[in-house]
Design a protein around this motif. Structure first.
Motif, PDB file in Angstrom:
ATOM      1  N   GLN A   1       0.925  -1.153  -0.126  1.00 30.24           N
ATOM      2  CA  GLN A   1      -0.267   0.073  -0.116  1.00 30.24           C
ATOM      3  C   GLN A   1       0.861   1.266   0.011  1.00 30.24           C
ATOM      4  O   GLN A   1       1.659   1.378   0.776  1.00 30.24           O
TER       5      GLN A   1
ATOM      6  N   SER B   1      -1.161   8.687   3.644  1.00 29.31           N
ATOM      7  CA  SER B   1      -0.341   8.341   5.018  1.00 29.31           C
ATOM      8  C   SER B   1       1.143   8.841   4.862  1.00 29.31           C
ATOM      9  O   SER B   1       1.615   9.173   3.953  1.00 29.31           O
TER      10      SER B   1
ATOM     11  N   TYR C   1       3.517   6.742   5.794  1.00 28.50           N
ATOM     12  CA  TYR C   1       4.583   5.725   5.241  1.00 28.50           C
ATOM     13  C   TYR C   1       3.522   4.660   4.395  1.00 28.50           C
ATOM     14  O   TYR C   1       2.758   4.453   4.392  1.00 28.50           O
TER      15      TYR C   1
ATOM     16  N   THR D   1       3.204   0.676   3.394  1.00 30.49           N
ATOM     17  CA  THR D   1       2.955  -0.542   4.142  1.00 30.49           C
ATOM     18  C   THR D   1       2.951  -1.724   3.045  1.00 30.49           C
ATOM     19  O   THR D   1       2.449  -1.711   2.275  1.00 30.49           O
TER      20      THR D   1
ATOM     21  N   GLY E   1       1.690  -5.433   3.811  1.00 27.99           N
ATOM     22  CA  GLY E   1       0.563  -5.921   4.346  1.00 27.99           C
ATOM     23  C   GLY E   1       0.505  -7.544   4.233  1.00 27.99           C
ATOM     24  O   GLY E   1       0.713  -7.607   3.351  1.00 27.99           O
TER      25      GLY E   1
ATOM     26  N   SER F   1       0.973  -6.145   9.288  1.00 31.56           N
ATOM     27  CA  SER F   1       1.368  -4.856   8.541  1.00 31.56           C
ATOM     28  C   SER F   1       2.910  -4.327   9.062  1.00 31.56           C
ATOM     29  O   SER F   1       2.820  -4.395  10.219  1.00 31.56           O
ATOM     30  N   TYR F   2       3.645  -3.916   8.125  1.00 34.88           N
ATOM     31  CA  TYR F   2       4.883  -3.237   8.374  1.00 34.88           C
ATOM     32  C   TYR F   2       4.763  -2.080   7.764  1.00 34.88           C
ATOM     33  O   TYR F   2       4.498  -1.916   6.442  1.00 34.88           O
ATOM     34  N   ALA F   3       5.190  -0.895   8.557  1.00 37.87           N
ATOM     35  CA  ALA F   3       5.639   0.489   7.692  1.00 37.87           C
ATOM     36  C   ALA F   3       6.867   0.300   7.185  1.00 37.87           C
ATOM     37  O   ALA F   3       7.878  -0.404   7.484  1.00 37.87           O
TER      38      ALA F   3
END
Length: 148
Positions: A96, A103, A105, A107, A109, A125-127
């Motif tokens: 994303q 947003s 950052y 992501t 996911g 999910s991870y930034a």
């Protein structure tokens, strides 16, 4: 009590746009005719990545390459207008972009189809702000594990 905060009921414009993109994605196999869902959708994913702003595009291109290298069984497809990677038609992971929902950052996911289960709590999910060698190594390991 008065407030300057704008309230709304329902979905934001960005959320509505994502739902419209998903509706188009669901109709696409019918438009492809006899090839249907078996058609190569990677060009559509690469085109979507190419539309992204530079910072997101660089991250998405690298995530795409890492999926191909570490989870080759996953198939690239669009999911709510985002690059996603599926097994047997079900999304396992997705990228994303930060610009999509304005947003801070991007992501990376993972859906419930990802084999990331770890005890009773694990991230889904991870930034993602930069693709350093350490980040690439971690993402590669997550993708390999998720693809199971």
């Amino acid at each position: 009590m008065t407030t300057n905060a704008k309230s709304y009921d329902g979905f934001t414009e960005d959320e509505r746009d994502a739902m419209k993109e998903r509706a188009k994605e669901l109709k696409a196999p019918a438009r492809r005719g006899s090839r249907g869902a078996k058609a190569d959708t990677e060009p559509e994913v690469l085109a979507k990545i190419a539309e992204m702003e530079e910072a997101d595009r660089v991250l998405a291109e690298r995530v795409h390459a890492l999926v191909k290298e570490n989870a080759p069984a996953l198939t690239a497809k669009l999911w709510y207008g985002m690059p996603a990677y599926a097994r047997d038609g079900k999304v396992v992971c997705f990228f994303q972009s930060a610009q999509k929902f304005k947003s801070r950052y991007a992501t990376l996911g993972f859906s419930d189809q990802a084999a990331l289960d770890e005890d009773t709590l694990w991230p889904t999910s991870y930034a993602l702000t930069a693709m350093t060698p350490a980040t690439e190594k971690r993402v590669a390991a997550l993708l390999a594990q998720a693809a199971g």
